[in-house]
Each structure stands twice: as C-alpha cells, then as structure tokens.
Design an enzyme around this catalytic site. Structure first.
Site, PDB file in Angstrom:
ATOM      1  N   ARG A   1       0.838  -1.201   0.000  1.00 47.35           N
ATOM      2  CA  ARG A   1       0.000   0.000   0.000  1.00 47.35           C
ATOM      3  C   ARG A   1       0.870   1.247   0.000  1.00 47.35           C
ATOM      4  O   ARG A   1       1.869   1.310   0.711  1.00 47.35           O
ATOM      5  CB  ARG A   1      -0.906   0.011   1.235  1.00 47.35           C
TER       6      ARG A   1
ATOM      7  N   ASP B   1       0.955   5.574   0.398  1.00 49.79           N
ATOM      8  CA  ASP B   1       0.238   6.667   1.042  1.00 49.79           C
ATOM      9  C   ASP B   1      -0.205   7.715   0.039  1.00 49.79           C
ATOM     10  O   ASP B   1       0.221   7.714  -1.123  1.00 49.79           O
ATOM     11  CB  ASP B   1       1.128   7.332   2.088  1.00 49.79           C
TER      12      ASP B   1
ATOM     13  N   TYR C   1      11.996   1.085  -3.440  1.00 46.18           N
ATOM     14  CA  TYR C   1      11.505   2.463  -3.419  1.00 46.18           C
ATOM     15  C   TYR C   1      12.622   3.413  -3.829  1.00 46.18           C
ATOM     16  O   TYR C   1      13.799   3.174  -3.540  1.00 46.18           O
ATOM     17  CB  TYR C   1      11.005   2.860  -2.030  1.00 46.18           C
TER      18      TYR C   1
ATOM     19  N   ARG D   1       9.955   7.785   3.926  1.00 49.78           N
ATOM     20  CA  ARG D   1       9.913   9.243   4.099  1.00 49.78           C
ATOM     21  C   ARG D   1      10.600   9.672   5.396  1.00 49.78           C
ATOM     22  O   ARG D   1      11.242  10.726   5.455  1.00 49.78           O
ATOM     23  CB  ARG D   1       8.468   9.721   4.056  1.00 49.78           C
TER      24      ARG D   1
END
Length: 265
Positions: free
Chosen positions: A50, A52, A112, A199
């Site tokens: 998932r 954000d 990522y 992040r």
C-alpha cells in the site's frame, strides 16, 4: 476462477493513497471499477504494498480473480482496463498466474526511490513529483550515514505512530544516496517497509546532509527505537514504488529500469 496479475503505474498526487475508502478517491477504487467494467463483475484487487497519499508507483503489482465467464484476452486487461482509468493511472502489463500466487505475501522485496530537488528555488514543472530542499546537501555524508540502515534492524524509529505492522523488524538490502546535478536520488530495497518508513529515513538523512546531524546519528536512531528523536516525515511528492521482487517460478516481470529513462539518471 482465473487469477490475473497486473503491473500498475500511477501518479499518486490525485489520490488519497492506495487503499479503498468510502469516498472512492483512491488508486484501488478506480482500478477495481475499471477492471470490473472489462470483467463485467465486481472485482477486488490485492497489491504488493500500500502506498500513502501523494506517493507514486512505476510497477505496483496486483492480482485479482475472475470467473470463467469473465476471462478475457491478455490485451483486454491492458488496453481495455486503461480505457476506463483516469489518465494518472495505467496498466503496464498483465498475465495469468497460478491460483496460489499472492501479490503481497509472495513478494520477496520492494524497491523504493525518492527523488529530491536540491536547489534554492522550488520546482514547477515537476511539482508533486519531486521532493524539495533548498539548503545545500552533502550526498556523500548521507551515503555514509545510510549504510547503518543495511541489514536486519528494528525500524521503530522510522515508523508512523499509526503503523499497524505486527513487527518493526525488517531487512534492508539496499540503501544508497547519490547526486545527479540538482537531483539527489535515494534508493531503498527491503523485504518490507513500515508506514512512512522511507519518508522518515529520507528526513533523517537530509538532516545529516545539511549538517544538522552527525553521520552516526542514523545508527543512534536505529538503536534508540524512538521516533520522537528523528526528523519530521518528509514530503510524499518524491517517493516512488519502483518495483517488487518475486521468486522466478511466478514469472512476474522484473522491476523495469524506468527511473533512468524518465529522469536521465
């Protein structure tokens, strides 16, 4: 029933994240509606990870099941579904998979990438697709600090307060930081990630890059397990789910080298 896997690309700026919500403004919602139009039946998709609100994907992997009457040619799951999707989402590839394949539980690793524009003036053309930091950053310091993230650790210091993961222990396989002109590229690969983990790591590394924190601060944060000691969560704008790794026997396409093609890096 036939199980189908898809590779999905999307610009997350227009959506409230991946996971379905009552208002219907999520990537999962628009994808399920589009597939349902082609399959002529309600569809539920399951994703590898998932994302954000505001986070993008270059090769999100999903799977869904359809009844025998809804089986379609492979191109229908690409061109047909894309015809029903908003311009910010597309299906890149589609293929049948074994009935026991699961996009999330069979994933071995997620990749990522965070793209950060390091310049005194904020970006305009790439607004929403790049993070931004106006003070000069030392990529070499950040690269040195990032090495503390490699291996198996408790990443509690980098998880969101609302994270629902059962365990904060993850295995980081890659953590690199490099500069390309005004662009700083952060690349991470791990078996799984916690909510806001990338992040939060970027925020902590930026604090090292601008001299506010020492190079060994990342190692100390990991050891502390205390999210309150870390830098604020960085903007979602520059974060991309690049791809997902699976065992070869599933025959899932490897993460494409899309980032260099898009950004000439």
């Amino acid at each position: 029933m036939q199980r189908i896997a898809l590779g999905i690309e999307y610009d997350g700026a227009a959506f409230h994240g991946w996971q379905s919500q009552p208002h219907g403004q999520t990537v999962q919602d628009v994808l399920e509606q589009a597939i349902g139009q082609v399959a002529a039946q309600p569809i539920r998709v399951h994703c590898a990870g998932r994302t954000d609100a505001g986070v993008h994907a270059l090769n999100q992997v999903v799977h869904f099941d359809c009844a025998p009457a809804s089986v379609r040619p492979q191109q229908a799951w690409i061109r047909g579904v894309n015809a029903h999707l908003p311009s910010s989402v597309c299906v890149r590839w589609a293929q049948p998979v074994a009935a026991d394949f699961h996009a999330r539980f069979d994933a071995r690793a997620r990749h990522y990438c965070y793209l950060l524009h390091n310049h005194p003036v904020r970006p305009a053309l790439m607004h929403g697709r790049l993070g931004w930091h106006h003070h000069p950053l030392d990529a070499a310091r950040m690269q040195a600090a990032a090495q503390a993230l490699l291996g198996e650790h408790d990443f509690s210091a980098f998880r969101a307060a609302e994270c629902q993961a059962k365990s904060a222990v993850k295995i980081m396989q890659q953590a690199t930081v490099r500069r390309h002109g005004e662009l700083i590229i952060f690349e991470f690969r791990a078996d799984a990630f916690l909510q806001h983990m990338v992040r939060n790591m970027v925020g902590a590394l930026v604090a090292v890059g601008n001299g506010r924190e020492a190079v060994d601060s990342i190692a100390r944060l990991l050891a502390s397990g205390d999210r309150r000691r870390a830098a604020p969560t960085f903007s979602a704008a520059g974060l991309y789910l690049v791809g997902v790794d699976y065992a070869p026997h599933w025959n899932i396409p490897l993460p494409a080298r899309i980032m260099p093609a898009l950004f000439e890096i």
